[in-house]
Scaffold this motif. Structure first.
Motif, PDB file in Angstrom:
ATOM      1  N   ARG A  22      -5.324   8.611  -0.978  1.00 20.12           N
ATOM      2  CA  ARG A  22      -4.181   7.762  -0.608  1.00 20.12           C
ATOM      3  C   ARG A  22      -3.001   8.584  -0.123  1.00 20.12           C
ATOM      4  NH1 ARG A  22      -4.585   4.306  -5.453  1.00 20.12           N
ATOM      5  NH2 ARG A  22      -5.828   2.507  -4.869  1.00 20.12           N
ATOM      6  N   GLY A  36      -3.023  11.365   1.251  1.00 15.69           N
ATOM      7  CA  GLY A  36      -3.303  12.119   2.461  1.00 15.69           C
ATOM      8  C   GLY A  36      -3.564  13.594   2.207  1.00 15.69           C
ATOM      9  N   HIS A  67      -8.601   5.665   5.051  1.00 16.01           N
ATOM     10  CA  HIS A  67      -7.606   6.740   5.189  1.00 16.01           C
ATOM     11  C   HIS A  67      -8.108   7.877   6.073  1.00 16.01           C
ATOM     12  CE1 HIS A  67      -4.657   5.181   2.298  1.00 16.01           C
ATOM     13  NE2 HIS A  67      -5.715   4.697   1.679  1.00 16.01           N
TER      14      HIS A  67
END
Length: 100
Positions: free
Chosen positions: A31, A33, A59
């Motif tokens: 989430r 990154g 993602h």
């Protein structure tokens, strides 16, 4: 598959503090990154597999399947692990080539 090579590299990444293991922590890193690659064991539960692969897809984080949870845990000198997230682009790139 070059099992020893990817396991050695993952162990190295672990010692360099460039990986995180466990489902919840991995999801958090996906989430945020920070996860560059996710390794998922083939013997993970259907729910876990779906949750992780869906997160990776949404993602845009690449993921690779590895034989089983024991190998994944063994690679980082821990108990069986179902999910490991690699937080370093260099390690992630090399692992992808070894796991292809």
């Amino acid at each position: 598959m070059k099992t020893n090579q990817w396991m050695s590299l993952l162990g190295l990444a672990y010692r360099a503090s460039k990986i995180i293991s466990g489902e919840e922590l991995s999801v958090k890193e996906i989430r945020s990154g920070k996860a560059k690659l996710v390794l998922l064991s083939r013997d993970a539960s259907i729910n876990t597999t779906k949750k992780i692969t869906d997160k990776c897809k949404s993602h845009e984080v690449p993921y690779k399947m590895v034989e089983n949870r024991d190998l994944l845990g063994q690679a980082i000198g821990k108990e069986a692990r179902v999910v490991v997230a690699v937080l370093d682009a260099g390690f992630a790139k090399k692992l992808v080539t070894l796991l292809d």
